[in-house]
Design an enzyme around this catalytic site. Structure first.
Site, mmCIF file in Angstrom:
data_model
loop_
_atom_site.group_PDB
_atom_site.id
_atom_site.type_symbol
_atom_site.label_atom_id
_atom_site.label_comp_id
_atom_site.label_asym_id
_atom_site.label_seq_id
_atom_site.Cartn_x
_atom_site.Cartn_y
_atom_site.Cartn_z
ATOM 1 N N GLY A 12 0.772 -1.230 0.000
ATOM 2 C CA GLY A 12 0.000 0.000 0.000
ATOM 3 C C GLY A 12 0.801 1.276 0.000
ATOM 4 O O GLY A 12 0.302 2.319 0.416
ATOM 5 N N HIS A 106 2.136 0.758 -13.043
ATOM 6 C CA HIS A 106 2.943 -0.445 -13.242
ATOM 7 C C HIS A 106 4.428 -0.077 -13.190
ATOM 8 O O HIS A 106 4.844 0.918 -13.788
ATOM 9 C CB HIS A 106 2.598 -1.089 -14.593
ATOM 10 C CG HIS A 106 3.346 -2.369 -14.814
ATOM 11 N ND1 HIS A 106 2.990 -3.543 -14.208
ATOM 12 C CD2 HIS A 106 4.467 -2.626 -15.533
ATOM 13 C CE1 HIS A 106 3.848 -4.493 -14.559
ATOM 14 N NE2 HIS A 106 4.750 -3.964 -15.362
HETATM 15 C C1 GAR Z 1 3.899 -1.361 -7.057
HETATM 16 O O1 GAR Z 1 5.243 -1.323 -7.458
HETATM 17 C C2 GAR Z 1 2.975 -1.445 -8.245
HETATM 18 O O2 GAR Z 1 3.408 -0.701 -9.342
HETATM 19 C C3 GAR Z 1 3.018 -2.913 -8.550
HETATM 20 O O3 GAR Z 1 2.946 -3.511 -7.291
HETATM 21 C C4 GAR Z 1 3.593 -2.670 -6.334
HETATM 22 C C5 GAR Z 1 2.657 -2.463 -5.173
HETATM 23 O O4 GAR Z 1 3.276 -1.751 -4.140
HETATM 24 N N1 GAR Z 1 1.942 -3.280 -9.421
HETATM 25 C C6 GAR Z 1 2.040 -4.203 -10.370
HETATM 26 O O5 GAR Z 1 3.026 -4.885 -10.554
HETATM 27 C C7 GAR Z 1 0.788 -4.380 -11.220
HETATM 28 N N2 GAR Z 1 1.069 -5.171 -12.391
HETATM 29 P P1 GAR Z 1 2.402 -1.009 -3.044
HETATM 30 O O6 GAR Z 1 1.413 -2.024 -2.506
HETATM 31 O O7 GAR Z 1 3.401 -0.636 -1.983
HETATM 32 O O8 GAR Z 1 1.730 0.182 -3.672
#
Ligand code: GAR
Length: 203
Positions: A12, A106
């Site tokens: 998050g 992404h």
């Molecule tokens: C982030 O780096 C986001 O871009 C990635 O997951 C992570 C979540 O981090 N999303 C993907 O890979 C979608 N294909 P967070 O929960 O700390 O925001």
């Protein structure tokens, strides 16, 4: 005020960045999360945001759980969905009801390195430049129309951890900025519409 929901599955940090962005023209009214133990749920609690946690396995199929989510989103007056580390493919129920109003972040320069573990794939590929992408969501995996991208260098001394930190730092700056731009455009459209409606009622 425009009402939005954030969809997330994990830590998050993007959720947090959106919540902490000053004066965003949006009220985040709901966090939707598909992982009961995800850290993002506690962040939502701290911000006083209602959370809808669901377990996809408890439903017959994607249509069934998305219909449940849709009912809740519509009840809450939500008009935009922002995916922030939501690790599921969005299906037709949400896509048809939120056409061009579902946005994802992404951690790569799409169309390169779509899907899961994008930063790990970038690191192992040995490229010199990567980045982050904000895009509209379509039925594919990280394939929708690109809204904005930010390049991030990969340094020779990088470890996966240092690269991840640099990429995610870029995400936390880019995503709130793009959300602001999209919503300001949307507000202007709504205002023009109201004005047009006002005139058409007058004459
Ligand atoms: C982030 O780096 C986001 O871009 C990635 O997951 C992570 C979540 O981090 N999303 C993907 O890979 C979608 N294909 P967070 O929960 O700390 O925001």
């Amino acid at each position: 005020r425009i009402r939005a929901a954030i969809f997330a599955s994990g830590t998050g940090s993007n959720f947090q960045a959106i919540m902490e962005e000053a004066n965003l023209p949006v009220e985040v009214v709901l966090l939707v999360c598909d992982h009961p133990g995800a850290a993002v749920i506690e962040r939502a609690e701290q911000h006083g945001i209602e959370t809808l946690v669901f377990q996809p396995g408890a439903f017959a199929n994607k249509e069934a759980y998305e219909q449940t989510l849709l009912d809740k989103l519509q009840d809450a007056g939500v008009t935009w969905l922002f995916l922030a580390g939501y690790m599921r493919i969005v299906g037709t129920v949400l896509l048809t009801n939120y056409k061009e109003r579902i946005v994802n972040i992404h951690p790569s320069l799409l169309p390169d390195f779509p899907g899961k573990d994008a930063i790990g794939k970038v690191f192992r590929a040995g490229v010199e430049t990567t980045g982050v992408t904000v895009h509209f969501v379509d039925e594919g995996i990280d394939t929708g129309p690109i809204i904005a991208q930010q390049e991030v260098p990969v340094l020779p001394e990088d470890t996966l951890e240092t690269l991840t930190e640099r990429v995610q730092h870029a995400e936390r700056r880019l995503y709130p900025a793009v959300i602001r731009q999209l919503l300001e455009q949307d507000e202007r459209k709504l205002d023009n519409h109201k004005t047009a409606d006002h005139y058409s009622r007058q004459f």
